[in-house]
Each structure stands twice: as structure tokens, then as C-alpha cells.
Design an enzyme around this catalytic site. Structure first.
Site, mmCIF file in Angstrom:
data_model
loop_
_atom_site.group_PDB
_atom_site.id
_atom_site.type_symbol
_atom_site.label_atom_id
_atom_site.label_comp_id
_atom_site.label_asym_id
_atom_site.label_seq_id
_atom_site.Cartn_x
_atom_site.Cartn_y
_atom_site.Cartn_z
ATOM 1 N N TYR A 223 0.839 -1.196 0.000
ATOM 2 C CA TYR A 223 0.000 0.000 0.000
ATOM 3 C C TYR A 223 0.874 1.246 0.000
ATOM 4 C CZ TYR A 223 -3.488 3.475 0.984
ATOM 5 O OH TYR A 223 -4.294 4.578 0.886
ATOM 6 N N GLN B 165 10.063 16.412 9.235
ATOM 7 C CA GLN B 165 9.121 15.416 9.744
ATOM 8 C C GLN B 165 7.733 16.010 9.918
ATOM 9 O OE1 GLN B 165 10.784 12.616 9.854
ATOM 10 N NE2 GLN B 165 8.905 11.471 10.060
ATOM 11 N N SER C 126 3.788 9.924 11.366
ATOM 12 C CA SER C 126 5.245 9.937 11.453
ATOM 13 C C SER C 126 5.729 10.790 12.619
ATOM 14 C CB SER C 126 5.832 10.461 10.139
ATOM 15 O OG SER C 126 7.180 10.109 10.023
ATOM 16 N N HIS D 239 0.382 -38.974 22.907
ATOM 17 C CA HIS D 239 1.732 -38.524 22.573
ATOM 18 C C HIS D 239 2.759 -39.570 23.017
ATOM 19 C CE1 HIS D 239 -0.030 -34.630 21.789
ATOM 20 N NE2 HIS D 239 1.158 -34.082 21.545
ATOM 21 N N GLN E 178 -10.540 0.942 2.261
ATOM 22 C CA GLN E 178 -11.143 0.015 1.298
ATOM 23 C C GLN E 178 -10.080 -0.770 0.532
ATOM 24 O OE1 GLN E 178 -11.509 3.310 1.358
ATOM 25 N NE2 GLN E 178 -11.583 4.242 -0.692
ATOM 26 N N GLU F 212 9.939 6.662 16.256
ATOM 27 C CA GLU F 212 10.104 6.085 14.919
ATOM 28 C C GLU F 212 11.492 6.440 14.379
ATOM 29 O OE1 GLU F 212 8.003 6.395 10.495
ATOM 30 O OE2 GLU F 212 7.751 8.010 11.959
ATOM 31 N N HIS F 213 11.836 7.716 14.436
ATOM 32 C CA HIS F 213 13.156 8.197 14.023
ATOM 33 C C HIS F 213 13.827 8.860 15.222
ATOM 34 C CE1 HIS F 213 10.550 8.567 10.376
ATOM 35 N NE2 HIS F 213 11.578 7.982 9.791
ATOM 36 N N ASN G 72 -2.696 6.656 6.650
ATOM 37 C CA ASN G 72 -3.307 7.504 7.666
ATOM 38 C C ASN G 72 -3.977 6.644 8.736
ATOM 39 O OD1 ASN G 72 -5.717 6.593 6.539
ATOM 40 N ND2 ASN G 72 -6.130 8.491 5.439
#
Length: 431
Positions: free
Chosen positions: A124, A258, A236, A418, A187, A325-326, A210
Site C-alpha cells: 500500500y 518530519q 510519522s 503422545h 477500502q 520512529e526516528h 493515515n
């Protein structure tokens, strides 16, 4: 500009608030569930209807015709840049390819690790506010190609004419993707997770998006009939740790880079003293004046802050608690800090390590865990496009030597069938 907070003066509750992310609306989950249900019930028709509703586009087709992919053409400088990025990204992800290994755990037992590419993957790529997010495509398509995934499908939102930007088409073509759908949002995730008359059902879905896309990925991942996902990649974020020698112009530029991603992005600076904080705020004002996404940036900065903290132990606690994240360590000697970082999507070292470089051309993957998920998730890699299974070879000697132990453990757990499976073999051996 950015609010300045003195960490030592904050209460424990205020410290938590200082590191909190922007909250998502609780209504999003209900809306996404409705979208998923529509796609499951009505298939292609729902995709046409939802695209008209959300993108205000009357699609002529869902799948981009092959000739459009083959005929797509872009300026030479863009083609050269994409080709260069493909080179570095491919090199890095090739280095992550695992080797099949074999070990003997006991006499008569060998275990092999065997890696295989996931057969059907869905990629995506978000819409990018009417700009082609080529890098998001490369960061998914290249590791999928390196891993050897045979079926790779791409979903990305259409433009106002129902078409896909030619930069995306060219990048997809260069990465060996020829199945492209002009579908975006929740979707698109639902279509790839469950399949429709036109859209291939995939085994695993990749890519950022998003809050609707992230919620859709989360929901299809917990449905046995849905699809696995890479990670919950949401808005982000960047955290910068700077010392007094850091260049405020560089810091401001990295924060703005950013912040322009979107209004729900978050940027945080940790520094030793107020003087640098004030200089950074001045630079933010100067640099914002000539940037195009100023409205996004203003809203993002409202969710962001500067933290004044001179205690290095507390600075580390802030970083590892936030799990950015960063993370940019803009200090004179950044390397020793790395061994103390336990939660970050990716770490940039030194004043020249612009996060932008990692977004596009270093080769490292920029699809990274956000919202604190770096505590238990890693950035996207070749391994995410592969599965691993074990091959176990067991001979008579192993049955003789370890069979009784297996039987004892099975009986402890009340699993006599077993134990019986081993006892029958021991009986056959005459033991």
C-alpha cells in the site's frame, strides 16, 4: 513555535503528557469496520462506490491497464534518482537475506531452518497529498523482490482523473510489479485482505497510511479470514537529542522535514539548555516562511515540544520511554549512545545524518514502527516478506536415547497418545 518544557520541573503526570502522542478519534474504528463490511459484502461495487465517496472520483477501472504501466514515462532526472535509490535499497536488503542453517541438537537429530518467500503480498502506497510517494513504493517493492515473492500487488489512491501518477507506475515497473489497483484508504486494505472479483486476496499487507489505513490493517490482521500485516505504521514522528554544539539550523530543518508529513505528525527535541531551544525556535520561524506545507507544519508543531533536560540518564529514559520512529543523535560523539538505546525504529548519528537521507537513498527501510511500537516491532526488512519453517530429521538412535524423556513429559501433561507414539516405536526397536 515549539513549547519548551523543563523536564526537572514536571510532575510524573506532566512527564507522561509531555511524551503523549496526538489521540485518534474513537469513531475511526467504527467507520473502518463499516468500510470493511461493505467491501466484503459488495466486492468491486463497494470499491467503486467508496472511491467516489472518499476520493470524489468515478473510476473507469480498478486495475491499471498493462499498457499504461508499460508506456509510463517520467523526466530523466527523476528516473536517475529512482534508479540510484533502487541500487542502495537493493544492496541493503540483499544483505539481509537469511541462509538456511542446520544443527544437530543431539545424536540422531538434525534441525534445518528453511526460508521461503511469502507467496502473495499486498503493498500500500498512500496518496501523499497529491504527490507521488515513490519512496514508499520502493521501500516495500524492493525487499519483496529480493525475498522472491512471486505475486506482488500494489494499491494506491487515484488522482482526480482516476489515474495513477506516472512516477509510481515507472517505479513499480522497475521493481517488477505489474498488478496495480487505483484504490486507496481502508477500502484498499479490505480488498487486499479479503479479495474481490478484481482484487487478488493476499497473504500479508505492507505499507504506511493515515489513521484509517492503520486501523484497517489492525482489524484485518486479527481476523482469521483476513491477512497478516507488517506493523501498525501510523503518523510519522522524530525525536532529536542535541548537545550544545549542535547546529540549530540543522535541527530545525530536521524537525520541519518530519512535521510536513501531516498535521498528526509529532516532533520532539531534547536538549541541555534553553539557549539552543530558543535558537531552534528562531530557525523554525525562518525556515517555515519559505516552505510549501506550512499549514500541515503549524498543526504538527502544535502537537510537539522541546524538552530541556541536562541529565544524560534521564535523556535516555525519555528516548526509550517514547520509543521514537526516528531518533537523531545530533551530538559530538553519538556512537556510545547507541548501545543504550533499546527502543527506536531507526537511529541517525551525528549532525550530517539528515533523516531525509534515510527516507530516500541510504538503503535502509523507512517503513518503521510508530506510536511507541518500536518497543516490540522492527522496521521493515527482507525477512518480513519471508516465512521460516523447520525441518526435523529423527532416527532410531534418537528414539532410543530421547524417546523415554519425551514419553515422561507427555505423561506429565496427561497426553497419553503422545507417549504412545513414541512407545510404539520403542517396541518396534525391541527396547
Amino acid at each position: 513555535m515549539l513549547t519548551i518544557k523543563n523536564w526537572q520541573l514536571l510532575s510524573e503526570n506532566d512527564k507522561k503528557l509531555c511524551l503523549s502522542r496526538p489521540r485518534q478519534s474513537s469513531a475511526i474504528k467504527e467507520n473502518v469496520l463499516e468500510i470493511i463490511n461493505q467491501v466484503q459484502l459488495s466486492g468491486d461495487k463497494a470499491l467503486y462506490d467508496l472511491t467516489k465517496q472518499f476520493d470524489r472520483v468515478n473510476l473507469q477501472y480498478l486495475q491499471v491497464p498493462q499498457e499504461k504501466i508499460e508506456q509510463a514515462n517520467i523526466p530523466k532526472n527523476a528516473l536517475n534518482a529512482i534508479t540510484q535509490a533502487i541500487g542502495t535499497i537493493s544492496s541493503y536488503h540483499q544483505s539481509l537475506l537469511p541462509e538456511n542453517t542446520e544443527i544437530s541438537t543431539a545424536s540422531g537429530i538434525t534441525i534445518r531452518n528453511v526460508y521461503r518467500p511469502i507467496q502473495k503480498v499486498g503493498l500500500y502506497v498512500p496518496g501523499g497529498n497529491k504527490t507521488p510517494l515513490v519512496s514508499s513504493l520502493l521501500m516495500q517493492a524492493i525487499p519483496a523482490k529480493v525475498a522472491g515473492c512471486p505475486i506482488k500487488v500494489l494499491c494506491t489512491p487515484p488522482d482526480a482523473e482516476g489515474e495513477i501518477n506516472e512516477h509510481i507506475l515507472v517505479a513499480a515497473r522497475l521493481c517488477g510489479i505489474d498488478t496495480i489497483y487505483a484504490i486507496g484508504g481502508a477500502q484498499a486494505i479490505a480488498a487486499m485482505a479479503y479479495g474481490t472479483e478484481s482484487v487478488i486476496k493476499v497473504d500479508k499487507i505492507f505499507g504506511p497510511g493515515n489513521s484509517y489505513v492503520t486501523q484497517a490493517k489492525t482489524l484485518v490482521a486479527i481476523d482469521a479470514d483476513g491477512a497478516a500485516i507488517d506493523m501498525p505504521a501510523g503518523p510519522s514522528e522524530v525525536m532529536i537529542l542535541a548537545d550544545t554544539e549542535a547546529n540549530p539550523e540543522f535541527i530545525a530543518a530536521d524537525l520541519l522535514a518530519q512535521a510536513e508529513h501531516g498535521p498528526d505528525s509529532q516532533v520532539i527535541l531534547i536538549c541541555d539548555e534553553c539557549e539552543l531551544a530558543n535558537q531552534v525556535n528562531q530557525q523554525l520561524e525562518i525556515q517555515m516562511s519559505y516552505l510549501s506545507r506550512i499549514e500541515f507544519i503549524k498543526r504538527s508543531l502544535a502537537n510537539s515540544r522541546i524538552i530541556i533536560c541536562s541529565n544524560q540518564s534521564e535523556q535516555l529514559d525519555i528516548i526509550n520511554s517514547y520509543a521514537p520512529e526516528h531518533l537523531i543523535i545530533n551530538r559530538k560523539n553519538p556512537e556510545p549512545w547507541v548501545e543504550k538505546i533499546v527502543a527506536a525504529g531507526t537511529v541517525f548519528l551525528g549532525s550530517w545524518a539528515a533523516e531525509t537521507m534515510g527516507d530516500y537513498v541510504t538503503g535502509s527501510n523507512h517503513v518503521l514502527p510508530t506510536s511507541g511500537f518500536a518497543r516490540n516491532h522492527s522496521g521493515l526488512s527482507t525477512l518480513d516478506f519471508m516465512t521460516r519453517f523447520t525441518v526435523q530429521a529423527i532416527n532410531q538412535e534418537a528414539i532410543r536415547n530421547l524417546g523415554p524423556a519425551a514419553m515422561t513429559l507427555a505423561e506429565l501433561e496427561g497426553l497419553d497418545a503422545h507417549a504412545n507414539a513414541v512407545q510404539i516405536r520403542l517396541n518396534t526397536l525391541g527396547d
